[in-house]
Design an enzyme around this catalytic site. Structure first.
Site: not given
Ligand code: SRM
Ligand code: SF4
Length: 578
Positions: A84, A153, A216, A218, A438, A444, A483, A487
């Protein structure tokens, strides 16, 4: 005073820092054995390296499409890495974009994926290519450092390249904060760029400490008129306030946003950031450092599912947090100032920047920049950036804005997109333009269902129903995730579809388009094929009973879950939400 009774083994275990905390402390500035492991060959890394790699912007993944068949043949999974790029505000120069585009072919799976935080991801990188890929990204003066991990981030802000004082300030603030909040460790540079250690260099992590953050963190920046960064979903939101002369008066500060939750754990939940104070223009960095310190000092370190700043705010209350922030800043902070309602503007299509140049917002379904049977979008963008030297900016809606276009180049750019069958924004309904998904399967590791790969059919089926009522161009947002982690900000839009079990989604409704309110769960485990059935009565009722320009989410909230359920009746295979 009587000493407290000794903790029971269960209590002691519950208070024990997680393994990741121990790893961070012992990692020597996030180095661990990463350099050695990357040099060792093979296709995988150890669990410790997996956890440390995140801080450097990479996740080990495997191709979930092929995993079962490979297992049956007793073969190793197809391990690969996601990388990323950290790029505040989604801003790239033409040359940077072209270099990243080349990398997609030379080291990754031939696609670039725009993220919901205005970053770019590569998928499918092999272990042997990881170090060269990260080095190549650095060669373009970009970084992957802290794109993931328990640190601050990628910084989000509006992507609109408007040439005015307000937008310039937000862009500068995002760049400044992004740099100022990086860790001190030179580990990244030594592992991936072969930097020689410099004797006496002080790597003390004055902000982060030895164990970095509990989770993390943000940050998003907005103005009330342009909340395209959806700032209230962030741990820390700065909303810049300007006077009539476009002079910055300061920032309203909101804390404790975050959307992730874990099914069947009621103590985890999505939350929007709450306004806590106002600070002047010169206090931005100090305020950011104070909120990061609040998380560092008070965030949970024994349970990673409950370690975000939002739980500090929920558990201790806003007043308690405000008192801590006063103490970090050494003064009593001013309460938040009144401001206009946050608004998410339309950024797609042609817009004047205000300096004689234009930008073109190009829709990118699920943010996937690729050539496929429908359109050769990646080739089109490469041709345009090469020929017209436009600077691409990624949006929080997973789209790309081609900025700094000369007026005389507009028609030629439209022609290139047309030749590559790229659907222009004007041909899409508002509903389609604002739909997010996502990545989910196959990359993922946490995905329970599809998201990106079912976005097109789901949008088409719901859009057809909206169209029957003439609603497809109302401001309504759809967010699909594989899930509950949120994201694609699935709980902050009008409609969230959240993967539950393969082929089945929980339906959330009741949020809003501009990011002010959260949605509630309306139905559980709806089979993908029956989503239309679940929404048809709701859209019909919205058309008939919606008041003035009441949004779909607001309409659902006004009616409430019980009324919605009685409207919809039983949807075959679906369960009402508990
Ligand atoms: Fe996310 C984890 C993709 C924005 C909340 N996110 C992941 C992982 C890394 C899966 C993993 O931990 O194994 C995903 C990788 C998937 C892949 O195959 O690429 C993933 N998140 C993404 C992206 C690529 C989704 C997208 O459609 O673009 C976004 C990357 C953003 C970036 O450039 O940094 C992405 N993730 C978000 C957002 C939205 C936002 O930040 O505006 C959220 C919700 C806001 C938040 O942070 O609460 C988000 N991602 C999560 C979470 C839940 C965290 C929590 O507090 O419980 C996880 C799981 C974790 O961290 O354990 C996660
Ligand atoms: Fe993966 Fe769940 Fe984030 Fe989708 S919402 S990218 S399935 S961790």
């Amino acid at each position: 005073m009587t000493p407290p009774p000794p903790a029971s083994p269960a209590q002691a275990a519950a208070r024990k820092p997680t393994g990741v905390e121990t790893l961070k402390r012992a990692s020597h500035g996030l180095r661990g054995r990463l350099a050695e492991e990357l040099a060792e060959g093979g296709v995988q890394v150890s669990e410790d390296a997996y956890n440390l790699l995140k801080f450097h912007g990479s996740y080990e993944q495997f191709d979930r499409d092929t995993a079962t068949a490979l297992k049956q043949q007793k073969l190793e999974k197809d391990y690969q890495f996601m990388v990323r790029v950290r790029m505040p505000g989604g801003m790239l120069t033409a040359d940077q974009y072209l270099a990243l585009d080349r990398l997609a072919d030379s080291h990754a799976n031939g696609t670039l994926r725009i993220t919901t935080r205005q970053g770019l991801q590569f998928h499918g990188i092999l272990k042997a290519d990881l170090k060269p890929s990260i080095a190549a990204i650095n060669d373009t003066l970009l970084t992957t450092l802290c794109a993931c991990g328990d640190v601050v981030r990628n910084l989000m802000t509006t992507s609109a390249p408007r040439s005015d004082a307000r937008h310039a300030r937000l862009r500068d603030d995002a760049r400044m904060l992004s740099l100022a909040l990086l860790p001190q460790s030179r580990g990244y540079y030594q592992i991936f760029l072969d930097e020689a250690p410099v004797a006496g260099f002080d790597e003390t992590e004055t902000l982060y400490g030895e164990t970095y953050l509990p989770r993390k963190f943000k940050i998003g920046l907005a103005t009330p008129e342009d909340n395209s960064a959806d700032v209230l979903s962030n741990d820390l939101a700065f909303i810049a306030l300007f006077d009539d002369q476009d002079t910055l008066t300061g920032y309203n500060v909101a804390i404790g946003g975050g959307l992730g939750m874990t099914h069947n754990r009621a103590d985890t939940f999505p939350r929007l950031a709450t306004p806590v104070c106002f600070v002047g223009p010169d206090d931005l960095l100090a305020m950011a450092r104070a909120v990061v310190s609040l998380h560092r000092d008070h965030g949970g370190r024994t349970d990673r599912k409950r370690a975000r700043l939002k739980y500090v705010v929920e558990d201790h209350g806003l007043d308690w947090c405000k008192a801590r922030l006063d103490a970090y800043l050494g003064r009593t902070l001013e309460p938040p100032r009144p401001m206009a309602r946050l608004h998410i503007p339309e950024l797609l299509g042609w817009h004047e920047q205000g300096d004689g140049l234009w930008w073109l917002g190009v829709p990118v379904p699920s943010g996937r920049i690729e050539d496929n049977a429908t359109a050769t979008l990646r080739t089109a963008l490469r041709e345009i950036v090469t020929q017209f030297r436009v600077d691409p900016i990624m949006t929080a809606q997973q789209d790309v804005l081609l900025s700094n276009v000369r007026p005389e180049d507009r028609d030629a750019i439209d022609a290139v997109l047309d030749r590559h069958r790229v659907v222009p924004a004007a041909s899409l309904s508002t509903f389609a333009r604002f739909a997010l998904a996502c990545p989910a399967l196959p990359t993922c590791g946490l995905a329970l269902t599809e998201a990106e790969r079912v976005r097109t059919p789901i949008v088409a089926s719901l859009e057809a129903i909206l169209r029957r009522h003439g609603l497809e161009n109302r401001r309504i947002s759809l967010r699909i995730t594989g899930c509950p982690n949120g994201c694609a900000r699935s709980y902050a839009g009008d409609i969230g579809l959240v993967g539950r079990i393969p082929g089945h989604y929980a339906i959330y409704v009741g949020g809003d388009f501009d990011g002010h309110s959260l949605s509630f769960r309306y139905l559980e485990r709806v089979p993908e094929a029956r989503l239309g059935e679940a929404f048809a009565p709701l859209f019909a009722a919205w058309a008939e009973q919606g008041v003035d320009d009441e949004g779909f989410g607001a309409f659902c909230t006004r009616l409430g879950r019980d009324a919605l359920l009685s409207l919809a009746g039983a949807v075959d295979g679906a369960l009402p939400a508990a």
